[in-house]
Design a protein around this motif. Structure first.
Motif, mmCIF file in Angstrom:
data_model
loop_
_atom_site.group_PDB
_atom_site.id
_atom_site.type_symbol
_atom_site.label_atom_id
_atom_site.label_comp_id
_atom_site.label_asym_id
_atom_site.label_seq_id
_atom_site.Cartn_x
_atom_site.Cartn_y
_atom_site.Cartn_z
ATOM 1 N N ALA A 44 18.008 125.365 71.243
ATOM 2 C CA ALA A 44 17.033 124.061 71.153
ATOM 3 C C ALA A 44 15.845 124.575 71.472
ATOM 4 O O ALA A 44 14.870 124.194 71.109
ATOM 5 N N VAL A 45 15.770 125.328 72.934
ATOM 6 C CA VAL A 45 14.582 125.946 73.285
ATOM 7 C C VAL A 45 13.757 126.795 72.376
ATOM 8 O O VAL A 45 12.627 126.654 72.209
ATOM 9 N N PHE A 46 14.534 127.743 71.907
ATOM 10 C CA PHE A 46 14.112 128.458 70.867
ATOM 11 C C PHE A 46 13.370 128.002 69.719
ATOM 12 O O PHE A 46 12.349 128.219 69.265
ATOM 13 N N GLY A 47 14.362 127.028 69.126
ATOM 14 C CA GLY A 47 13.848 126.295 68.054
ATOM 15 C C GLY A 47 12.465 125.526 68.186
ATOM 16 O O GLY A 47 11.561 125.366 67.541
ATOM 17 N N MET A 61 10.087 125.852 70.384
ATOM 18 C CA MET A 61 9.054 127.047 70.673
ATOM 19 C C MET A 61 8.577 127.544 69.366
ATOM 20 O O MET A 61 7.250 127.754 68.955
ATOM 21 N N ASP A 62 9.548 127.900 68.743
ATOM 22 C CA ASP A 62 9.399 128.462 67.101
ATOM 23 C C ASP A 62 8.703 127.568 66.505
ATOM 24 O O ASP A 62 7.667 127.835 65.467
ATOM 25 N N GLY A 63 9.060 126.333 66.257
ATOM 26 C CA GLY A 63 8.341 125.490 65.565
ATOM 27 C C GLY A 63 6.925 125.172 65.974
ATOM 28 O O GLY A 63 6.085 124.996 65.139
ATOM 29 N N LEU A 64 6.679 124.959 67.121
ATOM 30 C CA LEU A 64 5.255 124.708 67.635
ATOM 31 C C LEU A 64 4.176 125.984 67.343
ATOM 32 O O LEU A 64 3.226 125.868 66.696
ATOM 33 N N VAL A 65 4.997 127.051 67.350
ATOM 34 C CA VAL A 65 4.125 128.463 67.279
ATOM 35 C C VAL A 65 3.911 128.764 65.862
ATOM 36 O O VAL A 65 2.987 129.095 65.486
ATOM 37 N N SER A 66 5.125 128.701 65.152
ATOM 38 C CA SER A 66 4.939 129.123 63.827
ATOM 39 C C SER A 66 4.210 128.212 63.088
ATOM 40 O O SER A 66 3.452 128.518 62.158
ATOM 41 N N ALA A 98 15.419 120.567 67.088
ATOM 42 C CA ALA A 98 14.121 121.200 68.036
ATOM 43 C C ALA A 98 13.097 121.868 67.275
ATOM 44 O O ALA A 98 12.016 121.468 67.470
ATOM 45 N N PHE A 99 13.188 122.686 66.246
ATOM 46 C CA PHE A 99 12.304 123.006 65.320
ATOM 47 C C PHE A 99 11.760 121.978 64.832
ATOM 48 O O PHE A 99 10.391 121.968 64.550
ATOM 49 N N GLY A 140 6.065 124.064 55.865
ATOM 50 C CA GLY A 140 6.416 124.879 57.051
ATOM 51 C C GLY A 140 7.472 124.665 57.848
ATOM 52 O O GLY A 140 8.681 125.023 58.200
ATOM 53 N N LEU A 141 7.412 122.946 58.134
ATOM 54 C CA LEU A 141 8.437 122.254 58.985
ATOM 55 C C LEU A 141 9.695 122.152 58.286
ATOM 56 O O LEU A 141 10.924 122.784 58.842
ATOM 57 N N ALA A 142 9.681 121.828 56.945
ATOM 58 C CA ALA A 142 11.067 121.866 56.164
ATOM 59 C C ALA A 142 11.506 123.356 55.926
ATOM 60 O O ALA A 142 12.774 123.343 56.612
ATOM 61 N N ALA A 143 11.052 124.114 55.786
ATOM 62 C CA ALA A 143 11.555 125.481 55.479
ATOM 63 C C ALA A 143 11.738 126.212 56.838
ATOM 64 O O ALA A 143 13.139 126.703 56.785
ATOM 65 N N GLY A 144 11.095 125.826 57.875
ATOM 66 C CA GLY A 144 11.439 126.613 59.040
ATOM 67 C C GLY A 144 12.800 126.037 59.792
ATOM 68 O O GLY A 144 13.562 126.721 60.423
ATOM 69 N N ALA A 145 13.019 124.621 59.692
ATOM 70 C CA ALA A 145 13.965 124.012 60.219
ATOM 71 C C ALA A 145 15.182 124.356 59.520
ATOM 72 O O ALA A 145 16.356 124.400 60.317
ATOM 73 N N PHE A 146 15.215 124.408 58.218
ATOM 74 C CA PHE A 146 16.664 124.850 57.440
ATOM 75 C C PHE A 146 16.786 126.127 57.613
ATOM 76 O O PHE A 146 17.807 126.638 57.862
#
Length: 250
Positions: free
Chosen positions: A38-41, A43-48, A175-176, A73-79
């Motif tokens: 959750a934390v990594f997701g 952070m990664d969502g915000l930064v990427s 989270a992402f 980017g949101l959809a691709a990154g989350a999946f």
């Protein structure tokens, strides 16, 4: 006749009060099935996604194009995050269960060797040999308990304490998605410049870092500033790259 604890049960005498051990402290849950992804997701969502939006915006793309890129980017990154977390945790869990099965077979086939092994563990921790042997025998009387103790001592895990791949994947996905939505949100609300998205995303990164400090030993301002600095660096680099590519492709 006296009551338990040696106190008289005759009228007029105080009745004994059960003594409950005082709880001096509690521990946070560090076994983790959801916190790390959750934390990594987030952070990664915000930064990427901040980096992606910055790169697209740096190329002088229209606001609508930046918004579409951010949503993609949101959809691709989350999946991608969910699939990666599921595969990673599932593989780790399967490997641990396979090793637990090995230990189960050894307990069934060579009980004396496993008993001697557990005795040696307690001797190594400072227990007298005779006492260590008796403790190992008592703990080994229950097959399920024996398996749990051996796997914890030798592998550092227990079957009931293994993380869930589904929990990790869902935590990471949500989270992402929430993190990646922050920088694109201003564009969805009508913004035409990058700075509102950058301010909102960097604020989100600082707050996420500060929240993470609640489960670590770091101060809130240190973890907050660390995440803000990492996000700002990523955004600046990708903005510069987008600007350079925009000029080159033009």
């Amino acid at each position: 006749m006296t009551a338990a604890g040696g106190e008289s049960s005759r009228p007029g005498r105080p009745r004994p009060v059960a003594v409950v051990p005082e709880a001096h402290h509690t521990h946070r849950d560090v076994s983790g099935g959801w916190l790390r992804p959750a934390v990594f997701g987030a952070m990664d969502g915000l930064v990427s996604n901040l980096g992606l939006i910055s790169g697209v915006a740096g190329s002088d793309a229209r606001a609508a194009t930046v918004a579409i890129a951010g949503l993609a980017g949101l959809a691709a990154g989350a999946f991608s995050m969910a699939a990666g977390e599921y595969t990673s945790v599932a593989s780790q869990r399967e490997m641990a269960l396979a090793e637990i099965d090995v230990e189960r077979r050894e307990l069934r086939r060579h009980p004396e060797d496993e008993l001697a092994e557990l005795t040696a563990v307690y001797i190594g921790r400072g227990v007298e040999p005779e006492l260590a042997r008796r403790v190992a025998e008592q703990l080994s009387a229950d097959p399920d308990q024996a398996l749990e103790i051996h796997t914890r001592e030798e592998l550092g895990v227990t079957a009931d304490g293994l993380p869930s791949p589904t929990v990790a994947a869902v935590s990471s996905f949500l989270a992402f998605g929430m993190g990646a939505l922050v920088p694109v949100l201003p564009y969805l609300l009508g913004a035409t410049a990058l700075w509102p998205a950058a301010v909102l995303a960097l604020t989100g990164l600082f707050l996420c870092g500060a929240v993470v400090s609640k489960v670590t030993t770091r101060s809130w301002w240190y973890t907050g500033l660390r995440q803000l600095a990492l996000g700002a660096t990523a955004a600046a680099l990708t903005y510069g790259l987008g600007a350079a590519l925009g000029v080159a492709l033009d």
